[in-house]
Scaffold this active site. Structure first.
Site, PDB file in Angstrom:
ATOM      1  N   GLU A 226      41.055 -16.745 -17.964  1.00  0.00           N
ATOM      2  CA  GLU A 226      40.128 -15.726 -17.452  1.00  0.00           C
ATOM      3  C   GLU A 226      39.254 -16.429 -16.422  1.00  0.00           C
ATOM      4  O   GLU A 226      38.406 -17.244 -16.783  1.00  0.00           O
ATOM      5  CB  GLU A 226      39.259 -15.157 -18.582  1.00  0.00           C
ATOM      6  CG  GLU A 226      40.029 -14.413 -19.652  1.00  0.00           C
ATOM      7  CD  GLU A 226      40.510 -13.042 -19.195  1.00  0.00           C
ATOM      8  OE1 GLU A 226      40.086 -12.577 -18.119  1.00  0.00           O
ATOM      9  OE2 GLU A 226      41.326 -12.441 -19.910  1.00  0.00           O
TER      10      GLU A 226
ATOM     11  N   CYS B 299      31.328 -12.968 -14.182  1.00  0.00           N
ATOM     12  CA  CYS B 299      32.603 -12.870 -13.458  1.00  0.00           C
ATOM     13  C   CYS B 299      32.808 -11.458 -12.947  1.00  0.00           C
ATOM     14  O   CYS B 299      33.372 -11.252 -11.889  1.00  0.00           O
ATOM     15  CB  CYS B 299      33.747 -13.299 -14.359  1.00  0.00           C
ATOM     16  SG  CYS B 299      33.794 -12.380 -15.908  1.00  0.00           S
TER      17      CYS B 299
END
Ligand code: NAD
Length: 474
Positions: A228, A262
């Site tokens: 990720e 993010c």
């Protein structure tokens, strides 16, 4: 190893990163306990996980104090600490049902005398390597379902934010059955490298550059790497949207956690028909945002957690200004009391060749770009090495969704932004360089930690070799 306080800039904490031999020793300890953990009924593991959630609640204050020092922010630390028991309980409650649903017993096969069963066999030792931006969420998000699946778990949080590890260890120690199979270690990049070599499945959350190293090491070790990574999330605001409410949600989705998320919105494409009112509203709300300085109990956004991040963000802003963009509010990283702060920075007339539009920023910066044609907005949004998530805003959800399906991103918020930070049940893949491997959200968040073992039962006489003889009757 010295650890810097994000509010003072001072080294006021130390960790002792463990070396490769110590990582191997810890892995061996966890591996030894894992078969008994996996042999428990899923409901028994869940009961133990619920006791862990209780222990987290009991240690709330010490966890919160440590995480607040780690990150320089109080409210989001509360959200992280108070969210942890809920995440543990959610997986504890879901796992028995999912394991039962995905296991198969005594199924017919294409061969009338053969019956099949499918067992879910957890990877023995799961490993996680986590970044500094949400230290508790991102070091537990994969480990909890891995434990519920029956794996043991070895976790290495970021060396930038390690203060929460000590109180979290106390919560684990309060549940001895869990302490046998769950370990949080203090470590640096070398510890992370050693972890990849010690585990059977690795989840990495962090930058693309490090993710690539982890994937390469995992390939050598022949283990799955679930990555990720970074993002450069676009938001498209269509002409039918209300400019003022779109500006409000763009601001929140971009600057919460000082943009150190993010899934932050990092570039905004706005229909020219509403470009000016949107920009005016955005500058208005952005200029009212307060820093949480000097009093941490006030304000909206905190310091950069990782000090050098401030200079990186400043360089992007300065380059954009030098290339002709207009910085309408914010724009200067300030050093206050030793911490690095930046007020929300709205940049108009940004262009695709600027780093602030192209590269991940990880700060409270909102470059705004006008578009005339929605096809052009879609093309610009997709013109990125990243594909983490995105957002589309319009008068109706259907209109926004028609654009959303054209975007190359694993999750698209419709008439909102950054919804992946709140909604954890929708499966999503990270597209392009934003990641690799199965979704950590939704049911696959648990199911990815199993290998499937088929038990194929012959109920009649096995075929004789003669059945394969060249001259056997057809
Ligand atoms: P980073 O890549 O610098 O470090 C992450 C972790 O990797 C740290 O624990 C570090 O010690 C470890 N590490 C460093 N080198 C290693 C190596 N060679 N082998 C193994 N481990 C190693 O990331 P960061 O700066 O801490 O975090 C910020 C980045 O994380 C941003 O790019 C952000 O977008 C990304 N991120 C992604 C998600 C997501 O879910 N997609 C969530 C949060 C953050």
């Amino acid at each position: 190893m010295k650890v810097i306080n994000p509010r003072t800039g001072e080294a006021d904490y130390e960790i002792a990163p463990i070396d490769a031999a110590a990582v191997q020793a810890e892995a061996a300890r966890l591996r030894a306990a894992q078969p008994a953990w996996a042999a428990l009924e899923p409901e028994a593991r869940s009961a133990i996980l619920h006791r862990w959630a209780d222990a987290v609640v009991e240690h709330r204050e010490t966890l919160l104090d440590a995480l607040t020092l780690d990150t320089g922010r109080r409210r989001i630390s509360e959200i992280e600490v108070d969210g942890l028991p809920g995440t543990i309980r959610r997986w504890a409650d879901l796992a028995p049902r999912l394991i039962a649903e995905h296991s198969r017993d005594n199924q017919p096969s294409a061969h009338p005398t053969v019956r099949n069963s499918t067992r879910l066999v957890p990877y023995p030792l799961f490993g996680a390597i986590a970044p500094w931006n949400f230290p508790i969420v991102l070091s537990t998000i994969d480990a909890i379902p891995a434990l519920a699946a029956g794996c043991a778990a070895l976790v290495k949080p970021s060396e930038i934010t390690p203060r929460f590890i000590a109180p979290l260890r106390e919560t684990i120690a309060a549940v001895p059955e869990l302490a046998a199979v769950l370990s949080f270690v203090e470590g640096d990049p070398a510890t992370g490298q050693a972890l990849v070599e010690a585990v059977d499945y690795v989840c990495f959350t962090g930058s693309v550059a490090t993710g690539r190293k982890v994937a390469e090491a995992a390939a050598r070790a022949f283990i799955p790497a679930n990555l990720e990574l970074g993002g450069k999330d676009p938001m498209i605001v269509l002409a039918s949207a209300d400019p003022a409410s779109a500006a409000h949600l763009a601001l929140r989705a971009s600057i919460v956690a000082t943009g150190q998320a993010c899934q932050s919105i990092e570039r905004i494409y706005v229909a020219r028909a509403i470009y000016q009112p949107f920009l005016d509203a955005l500058v208005d709300v952005a200029s009212k945002v307060r820093l949480n300085y000097p009093d941490i109990a006030t304000g909206d956004i905190g310091p950069f957690i990782f000090g050098p991040q401030g200079a990186k963000v400043q360089a992007q802003i300065d380059e954009a200004a030098a290339m002709g963009a207009k910085v309408l509010t914010g724009g200067t990283v300030e050093t206050l009391g030793g911490g690095q702060y930046l007020k929300p920075t709205v940049i108009a007339d940004a262009t695709a060749d600027m780093a602030v539009v192209r590269d991940e920023t990880f700060g409270p910066v909102l470059p705004v770009i006008a578009f005339d044609d929605v096809e052009d907005a879609i093309a610009q949004a997709n013109d990125s090495i990243y594909g983490l998530s995105a957002a589309v805003v319009a008068a109706t959800a259907d209109e926004a969704e028609a654009v959303a399906v054209r975007l190359e991103a694993g999750a698209v918020s419709i008439n909102d932004g950054s919804l992946t930070s709140m909604v954890w049940d929708a499966e999503n893949s990270s597209f392009k360089l934003s990641g690799m491997g199965p979704s950590r959200m939704g049911e696959s968040g648990l199911l990815r930690f199993f290998r499937k073992q088929a038990l194929i039962r012959q109920t009649a006489n096995p075929l004789p070799l003669a059945a394969y003889a060249e001259d056997a009757p057809k």
